[in-house]
Scaffold this motif. Structure first.
Motif, PDB file in Angstrom:
ATOM      1  N   GLU A  15       0.850  -1.189   0.000  1.00 51.76           N
ATOM      2  CA  GLU A  15       0.000   0.000   0.000  1.00 51.76           C
ATOM      3  C   GLU A  15       0.886   1.239   0.000  1.00 51.76           C
ATOM      4  N   GLU A  59      -3.220  -4.120  -8.226  1.00 51.42           N
ATOM      5  CA  GLU A  59      -2.930  -2.969  -7.386  1.00 51.42           C
ATOM      6  C   GLU A  59      -4.236  -2.449  -6.777  1.00 51.42           C
ATOM      7  N   SER A  60      -4.595  -2.986  -5.628  1.00 46.06           N
ATOM      8  CA  SER A  60      -5.886  -2.641  -5.024  1.00 46.06           C
ATOM      9  C   SER A  60      -5.960  -1.185  -4.588  1.00 46.06           C
ATOM     10  N   TRP A  61      -4.828  -0.528  -4.529  1.00 42.66           N
ATOM     11  CA  TRP A  61      -4.761   0.849  -4.042  1.00 42.66           C
ATOM     12  C   TRP A  61      -4.938   1.896  -5.132  1.00 42.66           C
ATOM     13  N   GLN A 106      -8.185   4.377  -5.183  1.00 42.27           N
ATOM     14  CA  GLN A 106      -8.146   5.391  -4.139  1.00 42.27           C
ATOM     15  C   GLN A 106      -7.052   6.423  -4.426  1.00 42.27           C
ATOM     16  N   ALA A 107      -5.931   5.955  -4.952  1.00 41.85           N
ATOM     17  CA  ALA A 107      -4.836   6.875  -5.262  1.00 41.85           C
ATOM     18  C   ALA A 107      -5.238   7.862  -6.351  1.00 41.85           C
ATOM     19  N   HIS A 130     -11.498   1.108  -0.010  1.00 41.82           N
ATOM     20  CA  HIS A 130     -10.541   0.165  -0.601  1.00 41.82           C
ATOM     21  C   HIS A 130     -11.157  -0.498  -1.825  1.00 41.82           C
TER      22      HIS A 130
END
Length: 374
Positions: free
Chosen positions: A91, A114-116, A119-120, A195
């Motif tokens: 993360e 890339e699970s982030w 949100q990024a 998330h």
């Protein structure tokens, strides 16, 4: 009188020579000033060129490797995930988010790895950040975290042989478009914490097929050309050169694996579905898509039985996670272990030794050739 005339002529000539000398000095000084101006202009142009370099962040090692080949010296490319770190659960820190906000481009794989990212991108709203999804347009296969539960002798036992359309149907009904400039980006579904979740267990490991790696390189080339159209021809030339390398790599895999005695191999986690499908092989993963997933006792027993029945002599493990499960199975059946690297990240030692994507893939090929012909 004649003497006076001669003296006058002498003085006149002397004056001409003096004036000519002054003119020469003046011209010399002018030339020097012109040279200085040209030098100053050149330095300014060089500085401007340096200032025009793209600032690119990449999500993990293969994206970094592909991007730096396409961008060449036209960009500063920085990988976000540190060397030696497994990217599945990484993360970004607040410092990483600050880097993203200041960057021109983020290159990421997509397909749920890339699970982030969602949100990024939301957090970077208002910045000039453009996102490039390298797996865009590639048919993404479904992978199950339960892949290790049962293994048969045929391809029908493996979920990684089913294609999944990586388009609008690949995501849940709750979708968000992330628009940065003219680019539409991957859609994500979010829980209350923000998330991003990977619904359906998509297999993100497309870069392990050289043919699909080529598609990712072309997607990166296209994305960078849209961000900086003035460099379009350079990006294409750079991409063409690297694609030539990847095409040679693909040919090496095709020739090296086509006459293998066996077609199945046991690996630590289900990362090699695309590679297996591309070259007519079957991966038998100990665990599912997550490299740190611990197999159940039933899964362990099933793998041991499969290995004994099929006279498997090599159990593959990988470099960034513990090899204890592979070691246990190898000990149980009297086999050896070897590395089959999913190239999710390289260690500092590997990078220092000059390893890169192509070199590691060639090592993978040699390991597979040995194991499949024992």
């Amino acid at each position: 009188m004649k003497f006076w005339n001669r003296s006058f002529i002498f003085l006149a000539l002397s004056l001409v020579l003096v004036l000519a000398g002054c003119g020469t000095k003046s011209n010399s000084a002018g030339s020097s000033a012109s040279d200085n101006t040209a030098s100053s202009t050149t330095e300014t142009s060089t500085d401007d060129a340096a200032q025009k370099k793209l600032e690119i962040k990449t999500s993990f090692y293969p994206m970094y490797e592909f991007t730096r080949h396409v961008a060449g010296d036209l960009a500063n490319v920085e990988n976000l995930v540190p060397a030696g770190m497994e990217p599945h659960d990484w993360e970004p820190t607040a410092q990483d988010m600050a880097k993203l906000t200041e960057a021109d481009v983020l290159v990421y794989n997509g397909a749920g790895l890339e699970s982030w990212v969602g949100q990024a991108l939301d957090s970077a709203t208002g910045s000039n950040l453009k996102a490039i999804e390298a797996s865009q347009g590639i048919d993404i296969m479904e992978g199950s975290e339960e892949e290790g539960h049962s293994h048969s002798h045929g391809d029908e036992a493996h979920a990684d042989d089913h294609d999944h359309d990586h388009g609008e149907e690949a995501h849940s009904e709750e979708e968000h478009d992330h628009e940065h400039g003219e680019h539409a980006h991957e859609e994500h579904s979010h829980d209350e914490s923000g998330h991003v979740h990977n619904h359906g267990g998509l297999d993100p490991h497309v870069w392990l097929s050289p043919q699909l790696a080529i598609q990712e390189v072309r997607n990166i080339e296209k994305g960078l050309s849209e961000v900086a159209p003035e460099y379009k021809e350079q990006f294409k030339a750079n991409a063409d050169a690297y694609v030539t390398e990847l095409e040679a790599l693909d040919n090496e895999f095709t020739e090296g694996l086509k006459d293998s005695k066996r077609k199945d191999f046991i690996t630590q986690h289900a990362a090699f579905g695309y590679l297996a499908k591309q070259y007519g092989l079957t991966q038998v993963p100990i665990a599912g898509l997550s490299p740190d997933q611990e197999p159940s006792p039933a899964q362990m027993a099933d793998i041991v039985q499969f290995a004994k029945e099929n006279n498997v002599k090599t159990i593959f493990f990988e470099t960034l996670v513990s090899s204890k499960v592979a070691d246990t199975i190898a000990k149980e059946i009297g086999a050896k272990t070897d590395v089959l690297n999913p190239i999710e990240g390289l260690t500092e030692e590997e990078l220092a030794a000059g390893n890169d994507y192509v070199r590691v893939m060639r090592s993978n090929l040699e390991a597979l050739k040995t194991a499949l012909n024992e």
